[in-house]
Design an enzyme around this catalytic site. Structure first.
Site, short mmCIF file in Angstrom:
data_model
loop_
_atom_site.label_atom_id
_atom_site.label_comp_id
_atom_site.label_asym_id
_atom_site.label_seq_id
_atom_site.Cartn_x
_atom_site.Cartn_y
_atom_site.Cartn_z
CG ASN A 163 -0.40 -0.01 2.50
OD1 ASN A 163 0.73 -0.47 2.67
ND2 ASN A 163 -1.10 0.50 3.49
CD GLU A 259 5.13 -0.38 13.28
OE1 GLU A 259 3.92 -0.41 13.57
OE2 GLU A 259 6.00 0.10 14.05
CB CYS A 293 -1.80 -0.11 8.71
SG CYS A 293 -0.75 1.33 8.80
#
Ligand code: NAP
Ligand code: G3H
Length: 488
Positions: A163, A259, A293
């Site tokens: 992304n 992450e 996210c």
């Protein structure tokens, strides 16, 4: 001096040991655009032999790089950022084609990355160690002194998601390099071409051979070999919780920075500015079609104002354009049909279980129109799962305690947001939320990039953010001086 030519036609090679090489297996992967299925280019499908060569090159190059004065390392990093400006439009164009990011978001990803790289170089130059005297501990005196420095970890494996293939790659590579590590970089397959520009700019900036190496190929094929390789000293990964778990189960006794996914909740209290709150929620939920996210992935609103907030959210969502990245549409196609199938499953489940559809639930191939549900209940998958797509569930709550309870019930703990004019209440809620960051009166988001960014629970391990990333990719090294007591 090696030449920095990273592609021939639209076939991309990989930077390994200072040269742009093809895979030893001779195999390639075709990258198609999620926008129109056109061919964006071909990347190398690298083999285990290629991986061994890249990691070996990184290991050999790291010691000399660590000895290079930090100001020289920082100069190369700064130069890379300046070179990136030259490629700004080209990279943004590839981002639009390769990951269907809207034009303005693609440009902003590149500009943000340039700023990130410069800031990283500056931060590293200003970081210092510390001197600790023994006399603060009972029984010791000032003749014992610890000089505490930070030293690089060695070879860092950087793995990034689709992304933000440029920004989330650079935000691993630049801090790792400036700290004196060498890097083996595995970009997302869908996103590899955009990410490959980082190799090109660092190559042009004069990064020594072997200090930055790129490995492309499907994670499902070469991922395990990379993450279990004995010569990797640390893994810095951003991506799904599923792969994060896999890495933490398989990697040996090495530091990990993970992450991962999120299910960020926006908690909305009765006294908030409803217009601003609705605008924030819609931007937060639907930017890049929800494929972030930090997207707002659920709204927990006090019953009394739920109708009004829902109406305002729908008013904003009606204004979102659906279309192609080059037309700068706000909602662009999802990364794949498979991703759209998954989002559709969550939508169907919510409808089947009685959620009230306020807008959306329209699909054409991998385009999903922005969808908002009200009256979402805890038995619905959309209340808990990360859609990574343009779907927003509204869950009505009776009070603050219920909002905190539902927020904390999630397996994830990336960020949370609280909308209220009462700073005392906001602070009290913020302290109780089990997340890495709480935004007060703002959508959930990562930047500015020098802030700490972290997830708890299934959202991650360790902290990123420019200084924090440098710290995470270095370790303390203490040298203790024991002075002659007689001379004191
Ligand atoms: P993903 O499927 O987990 O892939 C991430 C990276 O891992 C890709 O480079 C992928 O390569 C690689 N990979 C796959 N299998 C692997 C294995 N066995 N070993 C090592 N690497 C492997 O995630 P994604 O779909 O790209 O990104 C979306 C997810 O990332 C969402 O869950 C989102 O929340 C999360 N994310 C989190 C943050 C954060 O900072 N918290 C930021 C952005 C995204 P291939 O592409 O070749 O499969
Ligand atoms: O997808 C995860 C990114 O780290 C989110 O960054 O909040 O700036 O979009 P962002």
């Amino acid at each position: 001096m090696f030449s920095c030519v990273f592609r021939e036609g639209n076939t991309y090679k990989n930077l390994v040991n200072g040269q742009w090489l093809e895979s030893k297996s001779g195999e390639r992967i075709k990258i198609y655009s999620p926008v129109d299925d056109s061919l964006v280019g071909e990347i190398q499908a690298q083999s285990k032999k290629d991986v061994d060569f890249a990691i070996d090159s990184a290991k050999k190059a790291q010691k000399a790089w660590a000895q290079t004065p930090i100001s020289e390392r920082a100069n190369i990093i700064h130069k890379a950022a300046r070179i990136m400006e030259k490629y700004e439009e080209e990279i943004a164009d590839i981002l639009m084609k390769e990951i269907a990011k809207s034009k303005s978001s693609a440009i902003s990803e590149v500009k943000r990355t340039i700023d990130f790289i410069h800031f990283t170089a500056e931060t590293a130059k200003r970081m210092t160690g510390e001197t600790i005297y023994g006399d603060s501990f009972p029984g010791f005196d000032k003749t014992k002194i610890s000089l505490v420095d930070r030293v690089p970890l060695g070879v860092i494996l950087c793995i990034s998601p689709f992304n933000y293939p440029v920004n989330l790659s650079a935000s691993k590579i630049a801090p790792a390099l400036v700290a004196g590590n060498s890097v083996v970089f595995k970009p997302p397959t869908q996103g590899s071409i955009s990410a490959m520009y980082l190799g090109q700019i660092f190559c042009e900036a004069g990064i020594p051979a072997g200090v930055l190496n790129i490995i492309t190929g499907k994670g499902s094929e070469i991922g395990d070999y990379l993450i279990t390789h004995p010569e990797i000293d640390m893994i810095n990964f951003t991506g799904s919780t599923e792969i994060g778990h896999r890495i933490s189960n398989k990697a040996g006794m090495i530091p990990l920075l993970l992450e991962l996914g999120g299910k960020d909740a926006a908690i909305v209290l009765e006294d908030c500015d409803l217009d601003e709150t609705a605008q924030n929620i819609v931007k937060g939920a639907f930017n890049y079609s929800g494929q972030r996210c930090t997207a707002v992935k659920r709204v927990l609103v006090m019953e009394e104002i739920a109708d009004e907030l829902a109406n305002k959210i729908v008013e904003q969502v009606e204004k979102l354009s659906v279309g192609k990245p080059e037309d700068d549409a706000q909602i662009t196609p999802l990364i794949s049909n498979k991703a759209a199938d998954f989002v559709q499953e969550l939508i169907d489940d919510a409808i089947e279980k009685g959620a009230k559809l306020l807008i959306g639930n329209k699909r054409e191939k991998n385009y999903i129109w922005p969808t908002v549900f009200d009256n979402v209940t805890e038995d619905m998958r959309i209340a808990w799962e990360e859609p990574f797509g343009p779907v927003l569930p509204i869950i009505r709550v009776k009070n603050i305690e219920e909002a905190i309870e539902i927020s904390n019930k999630s397996e994830y703990g990336l960020q949370g947001a609280v909308f209220t004019k009462n700073i005392d209440k906001a602070f009290a809620i913020a302290q109780k939320l089990e997340v890495g960051t709480v935004q007060i009166n703002n959508k959930t988001e990562r930047g500015p990039d020098h802030f700490p960014f972290l997830g708890v629970k299934a959202s991650g391990l360790g902290t990123q953010g420019i200084r924090y990333s440098i710290e995470a990719m270095t370790r303390s090294k203490a040298i203790v001086i024991n002075l002659d007591k007689d001379l004191q």
